[in-house]
Motif scaffolding. Structure first.
Motif, PDB file in Angstrom:
ATOM      1  N   ILE A 406      -0.548  -1.555  -0.087  1.00 32.68           N
ATOM      2  CA  ILE A 406       0.137  -0.393  -0.663  1.00 32.68           C
ATOM      3  C   ILE A 406       1.330  -0.868  -1.483  1.00 32.68           C
ATOM      4  O   ILE A 406       2.068  -1.765  -1.047  1.00 32.68           O
ATOM      5  CB  ILE A 406       0.618   0.566   0.457  1.00 32.68           C
ATOM      6  N   ILE A 407       1.513  -0.269  -2.639  1.00 36.28           N
ATOM      7  CA  ILE A 407       2.682  -0.561  -3.473  1.00 36.28           C
ATOM      8  C   ILE A 407       3.736   0.518  -3.226  1.00 36.28           C
ATOM      9  O   ILE A 407       3.462   1.708  -3.364  1.00 36.28           O
ATOM     10  CB  ILE A 407       2.303  -0.591  -4.972  1.00 36.28           C
ATOM     11  N   LEU A 408       4.926   0.081  -2.836  1.00 34.56           N
ATOM     12  CA  LEU A 408       6.059   0.992  -2.618  1.00 34.56           C
ATOM     13  C   LEU A 408       7.076   0.755  -3.722  1.00 34.56           C
ATOM     14  O   LEU A 408       7.608  -0.353  -3.869  1.00 34.56           O
ATOM     15  CB  LEU A 408       6.692   0.737  -1.248  1.00 34.56           C
ATOM     16  N   ARG A 409       7.315   1.809  -4.517  1.00 36.39           N
ATOM     17  CA  ARG A 409       8.262   1.707  -5.620  1.00 36.39           C
ATOM     18  C   ARG A 409       9.662   2.096  -5.149  1.00 36.39           C
ATOM     19  O   ARG A 409       9.833   3.103  -4.474  1.00 36.39           O
ATOM     20  CB  ARG A 409       7.833   2.615  -6.772  1.00 36.39           C
ATOM     21  N   LYS A 410      10.625   1.301  -5.564  1.00 34.91           N
ATOM     22  CA  LYS A 410      12.001   1.522  -5.113  1.00 34.91           C
ATOM     23  C   LYS A 410      12.544   2.847  -5.639  1.00 34.91           C
ATOM     24  O   LYS A 410      13.207   3.590  -4.903  1.00 34.91           O
ATOM     25  CB  LYS A 410      12.883   0.371  -5.579  1.00 34.91           C
ATOM     26  N   ASP A 411      12.265   3.171  -6.910  1.00 33.98           N
ATOM     27  CA  ASP A 411      12.792   4.423  -7.462  1.00 33.98           C
ATOM     28  C   ASP A 411      12.130   5.635  -6.801  1.00 33.98           C
ATOM     29  O   ASP A 411      12.766   6.666  -6.589  1.00 33.98           O
ATOM     30  CB  ASP A 411      12.613   4.460  -8.988  1.00 33.98           C
ATOM     31  N   VAL A 437       5.175  -7.808   4.238  1.00 37.87           N
ATOM     32  CA  VAL A 437       5.919  -7.326   3.079  1.00 37.87           C
ATOM     33  C   VAL A 437       6.098  -8.464   2.074  1.00 37.87           C
ATOM     34  O   VAL A 437       6.482  -9.585   2.431  1.00 37.87           O
ATOM     35  CB  VAL A 437       7.293  -6.771   3.501  1.00 37.87           C
ATOM     36  N   GLU A 438       5.830  -8.144   0.814  1.00 36.16           N
ATOM     37  CA  GLU A 438       6.020  -9.101  -0.274  1.00 36.16           C
ATOM     38  C   GLU A 438       6.840  -8.420  -1.365  1.00 36.16           C
ATOM     39  O   GLU A 438       6.450  -7.356  -1.871  1.00 36.16           O
ATOM     40  CB  GLU A 438       4.668  -9.547  -0.816  1.00 36.16           C
ATOM     41  N   LEU A 439       7.984  -8.996  -1.702  1.00 32.71           N
ATOM     42  CA  LEU A 439       8.833  -8.424  -2.740  1.00 32.71           C
ATOM     43  C   LEU A 439       8.179  -8.598  -4.101  1.00 32.71           C
ATOM     44  O   LEU A 439       7.552  -9.623  -4.384  1.00 32.71           O
ATOM     45  CB  LEU A 439      10.203  -9.089  -2.740  1.00 32.71           C
ATOM     46  N   GLN A 440       8.330  -7.573  -4.941  1.00 34.91           N
ATOM     47  CA  GLN A 440       7.885  -7.670  -6.324  1.00 34.91           C
ATOM     48  C   GLN A 440       8.802  -6.824  -7.187  1.00 34.91           C
ATOM     49  O   GLN A 440       9.654  -6.074  -6.677  1.00 34.91           O
ATOM     50  CB  GLN A 440       6.435  -7.224  -6.458  1.00 34.91           C
ATOM     51  N   GLU A 441       8.670  -6.946  -8.463  1.00 29.32           N
ATOM     52  CA  GLU A 441       9.569  -6.256  -9.364  1.00 29.32           C
ATOM     53  C   GLU A 441       9.468  -4.736  -9.178  1.00 29.32           C
ATOM     54  O   GLU A 441       8.401  -4.154  -9.261  1.00 29.32           O
ATOM     55  CB  GLU A 441       9.229  -6.612 -10.817  1.00 29.32           C
ATOM     56  N   GLY A 442      10.612  -4.138  -8.911  1.00 30.24           N
ATOM     57  CA  GLY A 442      10.663  -2.678  -8.769  1.00 30.24           C
ATOM     58  C   GLY A 442      10.229  -2.156  -7.430  1.00 30.24           C
ATOM     59  O   GLY A 442      10.143  -0.938  -7.247  1.00 30.24           O
ATOM     60  N   GLY A 443       9.959  -3.051  -6.457  1.00 31.23           N
ATOM     61  CA  GLY A 443       9.550  -2.524  -5.162  1.00 31.23           C
ATOM     62  C   GLY A 443       8.969  -3.570  -4.247  1.00 31.23           C
ATOM     63  O   GLY A 443       9.378  -4.736  -4.250  1.00 31.23           O
ATOM     64  N   TRP A 444       7.968  -3.149  -3.471  1.00 28.94           N
ATOM     65  CA  TRP A 444       7.396  -3.996  -2.435  1.00 28.94           C
ATOM     66  C   TRP A 444       5.871  -3.866  -2.441  1.00 28.94           C
ATOM     67  O   TRP A 444       5.332  -2.778  -2.709  1.00 28.94           O
ATOM     68  CB  TRP A 444       7.905  -3.594  -1.052  1.00 28.94           C
ATOM     69  N   LYS A 445       5.216  -4.926  -2.125  1.00 29.75           N
ATOM     70  CA  LYS A 445       3.771  -4.921  -1.887  1.00 29.75           C
ATOM     71  C   LYS A 445       3.581  -5.074  -0.390  1.00 29.75           C
ATOM     72  O   LYS A 445       4.005  -6.065   0.207  1.00 29.75           O
ATOM     73  CB  LYS A 445       3.089  -6.060  -2.639  1.00 29.75           C
ATOM     74  N   VAL A 446       2.943  -4.083   0.237  1.00 29.47           N
ATOM     75  CA  VAL A 446       2.929  -3.999   1.697  1.00 29.47           C
ATOM     76  C   VAL A 446       1.483  -3.979   2.194  1.00 29.47           C
ATOM     77  O   VAL A 446       0.638  -3.262   1.659  1.00 29.47           O
ATOM     78  CB  VAL A 446       3.666  -2.734   2.176  1.00 29.47           C
TER      79      VAL A 446
END
Length: 794
Positions: A406-411, A437-446
């Protein structure tokens, strides 16, 4: 899910009070349903060691004992326990103790011998429901120790009420994980040594239905001591978890279920034949369950079987013929992952609900089985002895649940929760819940863990972050609303006005289910195949309604059985009609009338309602739809549910908007309803399409009325006759048309009737002369004669 607070704090022990812990659990979605003491209130009960036993000189059934109970001197206690022996350690209630049943222990004299206490069973202390036998404590128990300290009875039993999506918290480990992440405390999982494999004995395993059982583990443990007893500490944890002690083998499988959330089962190996097979039930198979209930198996039920037949309902309950007994020495230990869909609803279909089915229906961790098997084996060997064989595993990796990414967007997280959380805080929360959890630009890859079946989309992760952060801590903000005024077109009739109009005419609004009885639905709309529900709540609520009449007629039956002589009901809602384009949802309004037309009184004869009572009630709703361009008409037509000759299709211009009429007698008989029921149903959108009222200049010239009586065929409707009159007269002249008489009887030919119509003529710009009027009436009569064969009545 019930558990003791002390056991939970062995896993995770945040520096918070019990009250705070309970509030945290509830706010995290694990609602605390109850909290109660682990044991009733009592004091001054200690462990005593029997130092001397001698018979009572004056009573054959009594024994005199000398007991070491931590006092400066031995206590003398007189007892009627025949099998008491020197060296045994038993709970002793000393003088001054008040037991849970209110009994106060006093210094007493029994047949001349003074007694300074009483031996207590676990039942006497309120720790077991039924137990008169004295509990013998282990040899290393220190005499004089308070039993509350020994058993940790100053504890709380917590019961949490879980929603169906939180099957991962049906274990102490799951609850501990939640408490740990909320308090940012470390969770200490149970540690144990693997039992040594000392036997090459195995038992064959075959899985025929790998979709229902993607993973199955089995292990033989032979040489188990049938005289072994469940340790008191385990009995206590099971008791506080709501489970009775049933012997060490069953107790251990239940203990692992409470601890890890993995249901297990132990079979008596001597009762098994050939090998274990995981398969679906066959036609005509039966089995007797552990509770003695004999059931006939459905073919869609997943079974554990051997060469002789069914052994257990997979994931639900074992069978009576293969369960462990007091003489069992060799066992086959089972640990499996059953797919939730393979177990869902099966227990209920047999009138069962077990701890095992409750967990498997909601989803058990598909990666837990190996660890649970090792934990159970270690406990069995430590408590009951025996030698463990190698673990046999049958697994279909393709059928196991797959990890969701799942991609979780910070905004999106910030916008939804209304606050800004640091990257580290969000990462820590998700990681603490067991997510990769893996950090990526603008959020997280979970990646969701194997024990969370409810995490599949971004909104699920946002909910998790908000839940752990604390819903009560989320900021409150006022929504920004525009000052735009909502459109309220004058031509649209508000639903509120429609409802109020019907209520003013004595109707009561009802709200019924959108899913109805398939048999009733078929009777009331035989031309449409209703949509069947995939998972109905009951057989008589298993299809979606295509008309609102089923619910209304059921409501009528309910009221009629309760002696209601006047019933007027209506309902607004959706109908669901399958089509080639999918499911069409239509807004409808429907209603019915039944019984007497007016309340009982001296001035009326109590006549039953008829078609015209209902038509009069609906006139305020239908009249606004009538216009010169699109006249409102009631057209005689046949409907499979309505009585021929007592029903009408309601038309606005050339468009049909609904039906009204009496229920068909055959339909009433099939549905066990009374006759004399009148129904209506309209398309709600059409009923709300009114017209804007407009002013018309009043004519200053007189109105002239001419009445004509016509002989017509008795099957001819008055509406068609009046439609012809309207078509024959100029709209500038015809002011009103009124049907004022109907005659059928003597002096008329067979098959004829007489209709009398009043024609009102008025011109806007001049006074009409007799010649003008006669010319118009003559044209009308000729037109009626030509179209309908009508004749002027003499």
């Amino acid at each position: 899910m019930k558990f003791s607070e002390s056991w939970l704090r062995e896993w995770v022990n945040p520096e918070v009070s019990t009250e705070t812990l309970l509030e945290q659990l509830t706010m995290a979605g694990l609602e605390v349903d109850s909290v109660e003491p682990a044991a009733p209130a009592f004091e001054n009960v200690v462990i005593g060691e029997i130092m001397e036993v001698e018979p009572h000189p004056d009573a054959d059934r009594l024994r005199i004992t000398r007991v070491e109970a931590g006092e400066s001197e031995l206590l003398t206690i007189v007892t009627n326990v025949a099998d008491i022996a020197v060296g045994e350690k038993i709970a002793v209630a000393k003088v001054g103790c008040v037991l849970p049943d209110g009994m106060k222990i006093k210094r007493a004299k029994l047949r001349g011998v003074e007694s300074f206490g009483m031996f207590c069973s676990m039942g006497t202390l309120g720790l077991l429901e039924e137990s008169d036998a004295l509990e013998r404590f282990s040899a290393d128990t220190v005499p004089g120790i308070n039993i509350r300290d020994l058993l940790g009875l100053d504890d709380q039993v917590i019961e949490v009420d879980l929603t169906p999506n939180r099957g991962d918290c049906l274990s102490l480990s799951g609850v501990a994980r939640e408490v740990g992440v909320i308090n940012k405390s470390g969770v200490k999982a149970v540690e144990f040594d693997l039992a040594a494999v000392g036997s090459d004995k195995t038992f064959p395993v075959v899985v025929e239905d790998s979709n229902g059982c993607p993973r199955y583990l089995g292990r033989v443990v032979d040489g188990v001591n049938p005289a072994a007893e469940t340790p008191l500490w385990m009995q206590e944890r099971l008791r506080r978890g709501g489970l009775r002690s049933l012997g060490p083998l069953v107790d251990i499988t239940n203990y692992v279920m409470l601890e890890m959330g993995q249901p297990m089962h132990a079979f008596d190996l001597s009762r098994l034949s050939g090998g274990v097979v995981v398969r679906s039930a066959r036609s005509g198979e039966t089995m007797t369950l552990l509770d003695g209930k004999e059931i006939k198996l459905n073919e869609d039920t997943l079974l554990i079987a051997d060469d002789n037949g069914p052994l257990a309902l997979a994931g639900i309950m074992g069978g009576e013929q293969s369960g462990v007994a007091d003489e069992t020495t060799d066992i086959f230990l089972e640990c499996a992952f059953f797919a939730p869909l393979a177990i869902a609803g099966k227990a209920r279909s047999y009138g069962l609900h077990t701890d095992s089915s409750h967990r498997f229906e909601r989803g058990v961790d598909s990666q837990l089985q190996q660890r649970a098997m090792e934990r159970a084996t270690q406990l069995i060997v430590d408590i009951a002895g025996g030698v463990a064989g190698a673990v046999q595993e049958v697994v279909d990796s393709a059928a196991l649940p797959q990890t969701e990414t799942i991609i979780l967007r910070k905004d999106r997280l910030q916008r939804t929760l209304g606050l800004t959380l640091s990257t580290d805080e969000v990462t820590e929360t998700l990681t603490g819940l067991g997510l990769a959890v893996e950090l990526q630009e603008g959020g997280w890859k979970v990646a969701s863990p194997s024990w969370r079946f409810d995490l599949s989309i971004e909104a699920d992760l946002i909910e998790e972050v908000g839940r752990i952060y604390g819903y009560d801590r989320l900021p409150s903000t006022h929504p920004e609303l525009s000052a735009e005024i909502r459109k309220n077109p004058e031509s649209k009739i508000a639903l509120r006005n429609i409802r109020e109009t019907l209520v003013d005419h004595g109707y009561h609004e009802v709200i019924t289910y959108s899913f109805v009885d398939p048999e009733m639905q078929k009777v009331l709309d035989p031309e449409v195949e209703a949509l069947a529900l995939a998972n109905p709540i009951s057989n008589d609520l298993s299809v979606m309604r295509t008309t609102l009449w089923p619910g209304l007629l059921q409501s009528l039956g309910f009221n009629a059985k309760r002696q209601q002589s006047q019933v007027r009901l209506f309902e607004t809602g959706l109908s669901f009609v399958p089509s080639e384009d999918g499911l069409r949802q239509k807004r409808k309004i429907a209603g019915l009338i039944y019984g007497e037309s007016s309340p009982e009184q001296w001035g009326t004869s109590g006549e039953a309602v008829d078609f015209f009572d209902m038509k009069g009630d609906l006139s305020p709703l239908l009249d606004p739809l009538d216009s010169a361009e699109h006249p409102l008409r009631f057209v005689a037509a046949e409907h499979p549910v309505l009585h021929p000759g007592k029903s009408a299709r309601v038309m606005v211009g050339d468009r049909a908007i609904g039906w009204m009429g009496a229920i068909h007698p055959g339909v009433a008989v099939r549905l066990s309803l009374s006759k004399g029921i009148f129904l209506f149903e309209f398309d709600l959108d059409s009923l709300q399409e009114g017209s804007i009222p407009g002013f018309e200049q009043l004519s200053k010239f007189p109105m002239i009325r001419r009445d004509i009586a016509l002989l017509v065929d008795q099957d001819l409707s008055a509406q068609s006759l009046m439609d012809t009159v309207v078509e024959s007269v100029s709209r500038d002249l015809l002011s009103e048309l009124r049907l004022f008489d109907l005659y059928q009887g003597d002096n008329l030919a067979a098959g004829q009737k007489s209709l009398a119509i009043g024609i009102f003529l008025q011109h806007r710009e001049k006074t009409l002369t007799d010649e003008d009027v006669e010319e118009v009436v003559g044209l009308v009569v000729e037109r009626l004669k030509l179209v309908h064969g009508a004749k002027l009545r003499d």
